[in-house]
Design an enzyme around this catalytic site. Structure first.
Site, PDB file in Angstrom:
ATOM      1  N   TYR A 107      50.868  -7.656 -36.546  1.00 33.78           N
ATOM      2  CA  TYR A 107      50.150  -8.256 -35.582  1.00 33.78           C
ATOM      3  C   TYR A 107      50.852  -7.552 -34.256  1.00 33.78           C
ATOM      4  CZ  TYR A 107      47.940 -11.447 -31.825  1.00 33.78           C
ATOM      5  OH  TYR A 107      47.407 -12.009 -30.957  1.00 33.78           O
ATOM      6  N   SER A 166      48.666  -8.968 -26.308  1.00 31.65           N
ATOM      7  CA  SER A 166      49.599 -10.067 -26.466  1.00 31.65           C
ATOM      8  C   SER A 166      50.996 -10.067 -26.194  1.00 31.65           C
ATOM      9  CB  SER A 166      49.659 -10.144 -28.155  1.00 31.65           C
ATOM     10  OG  SER A 166      50.526 -11.390 -28.376  1.00 31.65           O
TER      11      SER A 166
END
Length: 269
Positions: free
Chosen positions: A143, A130
């Site tokens: 995250y 990501s």
């Protein structure tokens, strides 16, 4: 001979888009889902049962594909889970679950696939990380940490496996229009919490960014590019120009100036 592609988390979102795109172009694709029987059969490829947090299901799924096809040419480590919240108020069990799914899970899948790739003389492993993994984002810190860990581990892992003809790479997406919000763990916005106002505003902004995100087919096209590349790059970033540019700014700006930029973006003090 058509290449065999194994995609974790292939029942929806980016994984499904990749699987459909490659199937339409002649690849033999297998996706995975924790509960394939509960997923509508809207894909162009079969789903096998696999939960990246349960090693026995990984072994069974890989064995099933090897038994049917005799090889796995490309692994796309896509399965993941979102998590948001103030780190102080995020339950430890949810932090552990995020790491088990986004970091330890992909490693377990790679460990299961690597012996087969080594025996067949090569293969490609694509880890979906990501853009959030390149920076610590407020209320998305866990995250970011899971994806950063996978990104860095891949850098080391690819050097260890290069001698076997195996090529590893990272693909870091930005915000894409998927159903990730529905499956994301949100620490509740608690009444009386010192984070209530700031977290509430940031959460609403994050959800809005996903809702207006990019088409997942854009990720699928990059995956095809990597599969066809004789020497893929180590890192690929896929997303809106500003999101990709944020990585460049992180590299060149002084730390506190970059932090101020993020605070302003999220309208935090």
């Amino acid at each position: 001979m058509s290449k065999v592609v194994f995609i974790t988390g292939g029942s929806s979102g980016i994984g499904k888009a990749i699987g459909d795109f490659l199937s339409e172009r002649g690849f033999i694709v297998y996706g995975t889902s924790r509960n394939p029987s509960k997923k509508p059969s809207t894909s162009n490829f079969p789903l096998v049962a696999l939960d990246v947090t349960l090693p026995e299901t990984i072994t069974a799924a890989v064995s099933e594909v090897i038994k049917k096809e005799g090889r796995i040419d490309v692994l796309v480590n896509n399965a993941g889970v979102g998590i948001t919240g103030p780190i102080e108020e995020t339950p430890t069990k949810e932090i552990e679950h995020a790491f088990n799914t986004n970091f330890f899970g992909p490693i377990l899948v790679m460990k299961a696939v690597l012996p087969h790739m080594r025996n067949q003389g090569g293969g490609k492993i694509l880890n979906i990380t990501s853009i959030a993994g390149y920076m610590g984002l407020p209320y998305r810190g866990i995250y970011s940490a899971t994806k950063a860990a996978l990104e860095i581990t891949t850098e080391a892992f690819r050097m260890e496996t290069k001698q076997f003809g195996i090529q590893m790479t990272n693909i870091a997406p930005g915000d894409f229009a998927t159903n990730i919000v529905a499956g994301r763990y949100h620490a509740p916005v608690l009444e009386g919490s010192p984070y209530k106002d700031a977290y509430g505003k940031t959460l609403a902004m994050m959800n809005e960014h996903v809702a207006i995100g990019e088409d997942p087919t854009k990720m699928a096209k990059v995956v095809l590019e990597i599969i066809e590349a004789p020497r893929p790059r180590i890192h690929y970033k896929v997303g809106a120009p500003l999101q990709k540019f944020s990585i460049v700014l992180k590299r060149v700006l002084p730390d506190k100036l970059y932090e101020r930029m993020l605070l302003n973006h999220y309208k935090l003090k």
